[in-house]
Write an enzyme that holds these catalytic residues in place. Sequence first.
Site, PDB file in Angstrom:
ATOM      1  N   TRP A 129       0.825  -1.221   0.000  1.00 21.39           N
ATOM      2  CA  TRP A 129       0.000   0.000   0.000  1.00 21.39           C
ATOM      3  C   TRP A 129       0.858   1.268   0.000  1.00 21.39           C
ATOM      4  CZ3 TRP A 129      -5.028   1.915   0.291  1.00 21.39           C
ATOM      5  CH2 TRP A 129      -5.161   3.225   0.802  1.00 21.39           C
ATOM      6  N   ILE A 130       0.467   2.280  -0.790  1.00 18.60           N
ATOM      7  CA  ILE A 130       1.060   3.614  -0.638  1.00 18.60           C
ATOM      8  C   ILE A 130      -0.050   4.669  -0.568  1.00 18.60           C
ATOM      9  CG2 ILE A 130       3.056   2.838  -1.984  1.00 18.60           C
ATOM     10  CD1 ILE A 130       2.332   4.904  -4.136  1.00 18.60           C
ATOM     11  N   ASP A 173       0.018   9.229   0.609  1.00 21.55           N
ATOM     12  CA  ASP A 173       0.540  10.572   0.323  1.00 21.55           C
ATOM     13  C   ASP A 173       2.031  10.648  -0.057  1.00 21.55           C
ATOM     14  OD1 ASP A 173      -1.769  10.583   1.838  1.00 21.55           O
ATOM     15  OD2 ASP A 173      -1.059  12.027   3.303  1.00 21.55           O
ATOM     16  N   TRP A 218       3.361   9.719  10.002  1.00 19.73           N
ATOM     17  CA  TRP A 218       2.425  10.218   9.013  1.00 19.73           C
ATOM     18  C   TRP A 218       3.039  11.369   8.217  1.00 19.73           C
ATOM     19  CZ3 TRP A 218      -3.315  10.038  11.126  1.00 19.73           C
ATOM     20  CH2 TRP A 218      -3.626   8.698  11.443  1.00 19.73           C
ATOM     21  N   ASP A 220       0.324  16.925   9.317  1.00 17.22           N
ATOM     22  CA  ASP A 220       0.774  17.203   7.942  1.00 17.22           C
ATOM     23  C   ASP A 220       1.427  18.584   7.786  1.00 17.22           C
ATOM     24  OD1 ASP A 220      -0.548  14.771   7.595  1.00 17.22           O
ATOM     25  OD2 ASP A 220      -2.348  15.689   6.737  1.00 17.22           O
TER      26      ASP A 220
END
Length: 547
Positions: free
Chosen positions: A19-20, A22, A81, A146
Amino acid sequence: LAVDDGLRTGYHFQPPKHWINDPNGVMYYKGVYHLFYQYNPKGAVWGNIVWAHAVSTDLVDWIMLPPAIYPTAPFDVNGCWSGSATVLPDGTPVIMYTGIDGENRQVQNVAYPKDLSDPYLREWVKPDYNPVIAPGPGMNATAFRDPTTAWQGPDGLWRLVIGTKDNHRGLAVLYRSRDFKRWAPAKRALHSGDTGMWECPDFYPVTTSPAVGSGGGGSGNGTKHVLKVSLDLTRFEYYTFGEYDHATDTYVPDAALADGNDGLRYDYGNFYASKTFLDTAKQRRVLWGWANESDSATADIRKGWAGVQAIPRKVWLSSDGKQLVQWPVAEIESLRGAHANVTDTLVAGGSHFEVTGLASAAQADVEASFQVMDLDKAEPFDPAWRGADAQTVCAARGADARGGVGPFGLWALASDEHGERTAVFFRVFKGGDGGKHVVLMCNDPSMSSHADDLYKPTFAGFVDVDIAQTGGKIALRTLIDHSVVESFGAHGKTCILSRVYPTKAVGDKARLYVFNNGESDVKVTHLNAYEMRSAKITSDAVEPTKR
Ligand code: FRU
């Protein structure tokens, strides 16, 4: 019907498996482009998130490196993240990312390269003084993440913004620091909107020139600042741009621009959590965005992979100052091989033809210019659609609904007899604001696959062109890559990326057509369809010089 592994991309970035999501920490540093990205090292669904790492000298071919940032400390035990890189004036790159701590709070941490003499910057060190930014009292600690690339103000202080929410209000909160270590919150958020959580903010200067100055900061001389956010509620991104006062850290979007889902989008399709960087080698701003799968999680587990990155795009302000424009970086043209060419060919209303001569149209770059022969045939724009988004209009008038002017465009990833096909097209209405024509660009995947269990949303955006002024002409570029159809309308004014999963139009069975389902004839003034070679994705073996 099974999803075929022949749907892996050839030149859109994806790792060999898993899975990937951002893109993270994108940067150019000493001759090398770095792409980090959210990655699950254990499977094809979201989870166990680390920063995977790949490097390139041309944004086309990639060397895959071991994960650069992964949980090691109390301040990121539950995940690493999204975040961004900043190259400091002394040339040192620093990463700031969101760590999920032991209490599942979202905190911001810094990491520095372990060895600046390693050209690939493989290893990153997280100082013990992390986290450097923790959610303050009264803040939503599970929605505080983020961080952007930082910029320096005239007072020498660093600034960055972080995405958060206060109940339903999305916020880009501002922090300042002298040393990148101690950060203080500003009294006022840089901006906010009544939209729900703002993920993955991005904030940067643009001008109407695609070439940017190496400083990249600056204001005045027609410079606008762009603020982009990702809305987790709708999975779309929107942006505004306007005036940014460096002295007071005040951002005022241009009055014509809306916040939220009525705002302008980078892409009207499957494109999320994007991030730009200043490419000092080529004096341009480059945008990376993530395209999720739209098959089922079960299918992803069976495939063993999920998620790709869109082609990196150059981004700048349109010459009329009304929107951003995007274009695939020129480097990908180095993958072009044999091509088929069509010139001055009339496509009568209700007809189609195949673009022949390509060994496979599953991996192609198509540049087409169309000319509408009779704009008077345009259907009236239904007043009920005023204020409706383009997607609603396109859902009501898909690729197979006959029209006056259009639908006309491409059937990409089409099977024999085009039983499977992904339609990318324009449709023109009359009677828009000021009596001008309204131009709609759509991606209709409803016929894209015989497989069931697929999510097949129609995507659409309006195109800000005065098509009567262009003599009925409009351009389309579409990058086709097995399960990606990534389109740029009117030279990059409206962009739509779509994921599709044909069962028959796979590999050398995939075909390309031009179609016209409108009453007015349309001329293909020229069309070049290039076969695309695959990008080289290699793993980080021992460097040649050390062998
Ligand atoms: C966006 C996002 C970010 C977060 C990351 C986690 O897709 O939800 O807000 O940092 O993904 O993987």
